[in-house]
Write an enzyme that holds these catalytic residues in place. Structure first.
Site, short mmCIF file in Angstrom:
data_model
loop_
_atom_site.label_atom_id
_atom_site.label_comp_id
_atom_site.label_asym_id
_atom_site.label_seq_id
_atom_site.Cartn_x
_atom_site.Cartn_y
_atom_site.Cartn_z
N HIS A 246 15.69 -37.70 -4.68
CA HIS A 246 14.90 -38.21 -3.55
C HIS A 246 13.44 -37.81 -3.68
CE1 HIS A 246 18.44 -39.71 -1.60
NE2 HIS A 246 19.05 -38.55 -1.79
N ARG B 89 5.61 -0.02 -5.85
CA ARG B 89 5.51 -0.83 -4.64
C ARG B 89 4.57 -2.02 -4.82
NH1 ARG B 89 6.72 2.53 0.12
NH2 ARG B 89 5.17 1.40 1.31
N LYS C 83 6.72 -4.40 -3.75
CA LYS C 83 8.16 -4.13 -3.62
C LYS C 83 8.55 -4.03 -2.15
CE LYS C 83 12.17 -2.76 -5.33
NZ LYS C 83 12.95 -3.88 -5.89
N TRP D 128 -2.79 -2.75 -1.70
CA TRP D 128 -2.36 -4.12 -1.96
C TRP D 128 -3.16 -4.98 -0.98
CZ3 TRP D 128 0.17 -8.20 0.56
CH2 TRP D 128 0.73 -9.18 -0.27
N GLU E 94 8.85 -15.30 -10.25
CA GLU E 94 8.10 -14.11 -9.84
C GLU E 94 7.71 -13.23 -11.02
OE1 GLU E 94 10.08 -11.50 -7.01
OE2 GLU E 94 12.00 -11.70 -8.02
N LYS F 163 13.66 -15.39 -9.29
CA LYS F 163 13.57 -14.34 -10.32
C LYS F 163 12.65 -14.82 -11.44
CE LYS F 163 14.71 -11.82 -8.85
NZ LYS F 163 14.87 -10.93 -7.79
N CYS G 202 0.81 -1.22 0.00
CA CYS G 202 0.00 0.00 0.00
C CYS G 202 0.85 1.27 0.00
CB CYS G 202 -0.90 0.04 1.23
SG CYS G 202 -1.99 -1.37 1.34
N GLU H 190 17.92 -17.98 -5.97
CA GLU H 190 17.61 -16.63 -6.48
C GLU H 190 17.23 -16.69 -7.97
OE1 GLU H 190 16.80 -13.96 -5.26
OE2 GLU H 190 17.16 -12.42 -6.76
N ASN I 168 -1.93 2.02 5.55
CA ASN I 168 -0.98 0.97 5.16
C ASN I 168 -0.67 0.19 6.43
OD1 ASN I 168 1.13 -0.60 4.28
ND2 ASN I 168 2.58 1.09 4.03
N GLY I 169 -0.78 -1.13 6.38
CA GLY I 169 -0.51 -1.94 7.57
C GLY I 169 -1.67 -2.87 7.86
C1 G6P Z 1 9.42 -8.46 -1.48
C2 G6P Z 1 10.09 -8.10 -2.78
C3 G6P Z 1 11.39 -8.88 -2.94
C4 G6P Z 1 12.28 -8.64 -1.74
C5 G6P Z 1 11.57 -8.95 -0.41
C6 G6P Z 1 12.36 -8.42 0.77
O1 G6P Z 1 8.96 -9.77 -1.51
O2 G6P Z 1 9.22 -8.36 -3.86
O3 G6P Z 1 12.05 -8.47 -4.11
O4 G6P Z 1 13.42 -9.43 -1.84
O5 G6P Z 1 10.31 -8.28 -0.37
O6 G6P Z 1 12.39 -7.02 0.68
P1 G6P Z 1 13.51 -6.12 1.33
O7 G6P Z 1 13.09 -4.73 1.00
O8 G6P Z 1 13.44 -6.40 2.80
O9 G6P Z 1 14.80 -6.51 0.74
#
Ligand code: G6P
Length: 601
Positions: A499, A27, A596, A73, A483, A480, A2, A476, A97-98
């Protein structure tokens, strides 16, 4: 997650609020709304989906000078117009937000008092709580103060009260909120990018503070409702980062910035001498154990960090996902350093893990990108990465900068612990100098990764395998890919696949196998052969030319000191994910359902 923006001043508020909302779009959100005073009454307009949908309903020329806006969001209640913010109950209209964790308790009390609710949100309950207290108190500030003591959970609020047309109120606990001032009026916002077009002067609100914002005056109250003086910060950068500079997507632009981000981050702490590392990191010496705590990609950098620090500095490292760590029994003691890794510095679970460690008297250190963010402010030690503003939801340059910091920490600790000797140190320093060019060259090779992406993008699932540090990188790479492309992808330790999961391998299932650790390459090759024998389409990523024919595609990583190699290895995986998502016509910079900055737990 949000986003909040508000403006009160001599200029019309709607264009400013919409501009701010657009700057917060990165975000992640699924509906948007705005409320403003017009002829002494509050008007609210909201819509499901993108801000563009909301814009169609607005008159940008409206004589409105005090208003709030929101990108939602969804947490409580689906993403629709009814649940979108702002919410109005009685005299109050708010954006939030929250999460108000005790909202159902509060809701029942309010229903018994005759309140009726239209939405499924905790925000509408918070709004009714304000209205209910106000009926009794008839004083807005007191109302907000009493409400702040009733709410459990996290919040940042932008608040309008129909009895006070010339004021905008704001308050926060845990979720971020700033108040910013310009010559012609004042703003509230979730983060600095939202207001940078208008001003770079801002105040960071702390937990339980309340701000009363008028056209030409900002008054901040502490948790006892006493007026306090707040420091006015000046944001040094510009928001030039918000332009794509000719790239089709922010993600692609940010991938291309990585050589500079690497240099900026390394050069901030290292001038070519061990003394510079000593100056910046000497506080690390006294710890014999490290816990790294983070979420998402930041957690993955922690896994690489563990591998490097254990291997080169002989210090045991425990890496945990923050949402687990915050509730589990921790076996830390005064010899443990807790490292929090967070690009945004606002991730709710990481922040909670930091607070838990602090409460238990454990030393904390944060690796953060956003200056002045909550985690940066609250951690005892802070190491900033120099990634600049990252807009694409899927992190690339911040992840790489975090890897760079872990490499530096491992070098420093390795030297301190006498695991890295002078001659090896000299070699590492020489390789560090080569890195920006190698990063650039690796990115410049994008067409070869894109060609591979063109061959695999239609698959329903794609596996990643690796051992040790290569497994951390696989995680990672897999994140990537899934997502941004929505293709199911899982990363496995190469030896573990047989396994169970190997039953999913069919003819042409892509398996991206990473093998850069010279001690483990042969073992990983054996595992690759197991999947190859079952028809897998193998994309082999290694710093060694393969001597046998067990692969379909080969991505060569330039050989460099292993302390730095993961920084190069991740780049083809980022570009592969990007092109797979592009071929699938996905919304690369704003993948569905993702945010984000995740400010709720
Ligand atoms: C969200 C983002 C990720 C990020 C994670 C942690 O899920 O989409 O890209 O790695 O949060 O965020 P931070 O700001 O704590 O690195």
């Amino acid at each position: 997650m949000c986003g909040i923006i508000g403006f009160i001043g001599r200029d019309k508020c709607i264009p400013k609020i919409i501009h701010g909302l657009e700057a917060l779009e990165y975000r992640g959100y699924d509906s948007a709304g705005i409320a403003y005073f017009k002829d002494g009454k509050i008007e609210t307009i909201k819509e499901e989906g993108k801000i563009a949908n909301l814009k169609k309903l607005l008159n940008f020329n409206e004589d409105a000078y005090n208003g709030i806006g929101h990108t939602r969001w969804a947490t409580h209640g689906e993403a629709n117009k009814t649940n979108a913010h702002p919410h109005t109950v009685g005299k109050f209209t708010i954006v939030h937000n929250g999460i108000i964790e005790n909202y159902s308790e509060l809701k029942n009390e309010l229903i018994n008092k005759g309140y009726k609710f239209k939405s499924a949100t905790d925000t509408e309950v918070a709004c009714a709580t304000f209205d209910d207290i106000y009926k009794e108190e008839k004083d807005i500030l007191k109302t907000l103060h009493i409400a702040s003591q009733k709410f459990r959970g996290s919040y940042a609020f932008g608040i309008l009260c129909s009895d006070d047309t010339s004021t905008l109120y704001a308050m926060r606990n845990t979720s971020p909120l700033i108040v910013a001032s310009a010559a012609y009026g004042n703003f509230i916002a979730s983060d600095v990018p939202a207001i940078l077009e208008f001003t770079n002067k801002y105040i960071l609100l702390d937990d339980y503070e309340i701000a009363k914002i008028e056209s030409d005056k900002i008054t901040v109250y502490d948790k006892d409702l006493q007026v306090i003086n707040k420091k006015i910060n000046t944001f040094a950068g510009t928001f030039a980062a918000a332009a794509k500079n000719g790239y089709e997507h922010f993600m692609l632009k940010e991938i291309h910035e990585q050589d500079k981000v690497f240099s900026d981050t390394i050069n901030f702490y290292f001038d070519g001498t061990i003394d510079s590392l000593e100056k910046n990191f000497s506080f690390l010496k006294k710890f014999s154990k490290i816990d790294i705590v983070a979420c998402g990609s930041a957690y993955h950098t922690g896994l690489v960090g563990k591998s490097l620090i254990e291997e080169y500095a002989n210090t045991p490292v425990n890496v945990e996902v923050a949402s687990e760590y915050r509730y589990k029994k921790c076996f830390y003691d005064k010899n443990t350093l807790v490292i929090l890794v967070s690009q945004s510095g606002e991730t709710a679970d990481t922040l909670a893990a930091l607070r838990k460690a602090k409460e238990d008297g454990i030393t904390t250190m944060a690796i953060v990108n956003v200056i002045g963010s909550s985690i940066a402010r609250e951690a005892e030690h802070v190491i900033y990465i120099k990634a600049g503003c990252e807009i694409a939801v899927a992190t690339t340059k911040a992840y790489l900068a975090q890897l760079a910091i872990f490499s530096l920490l491992a070098i420093y600790l390795g030297y301190q612990n006498k695991c890295i000797k002078e001659d090896e140190l000299a070699k590492i320093f020489t390789d560090l100098e080569k890195m920006p060019k190698l990063i650039k060259d690796t990115i410049a090779n994008y067409e070869s990764y894109f060609n591979i992406a063109d061959k695999i993008y239609q698959n329903k699932q794609i596996f990643f395998i690796g051992r040790g540090i290569d497994y951390a990188l696989s995680m990672e790479g897999s994140l990537k890919l899934k997502e941004i492309s929505y293709i199911n992808s899982v990363a496995y330790q190469a030896g573990e696949l047989k396994h169970g999961t190997i039953s999913l391998i069919e003819k042409n299932t892509p398996v991206i196998a990473i093998a850069t650790d010279k001690n483990l390459i042969e073992k990983t090759i054996s595992n690759i052969k197991e999947v190859k024998a079952r028809g897998a389409y193998v994309i082999y990523v290694s710093n060694e030319e393969p001597k046998e024919d067990f692969y379909d595609e080969f991505i060569k990583i330039t050989k460099i000191h292993p302390l730095l190699e993961s920084i190069l290895t991740i780049i083809p995986l980022q570009l592969l994910a990007y092109k797979v998502a592009k071929n699938n016509k996905c919304d690369i910079d704003k993948p569905r359902n993702l945010a984000k900055s995740v400010t709720v737990e």
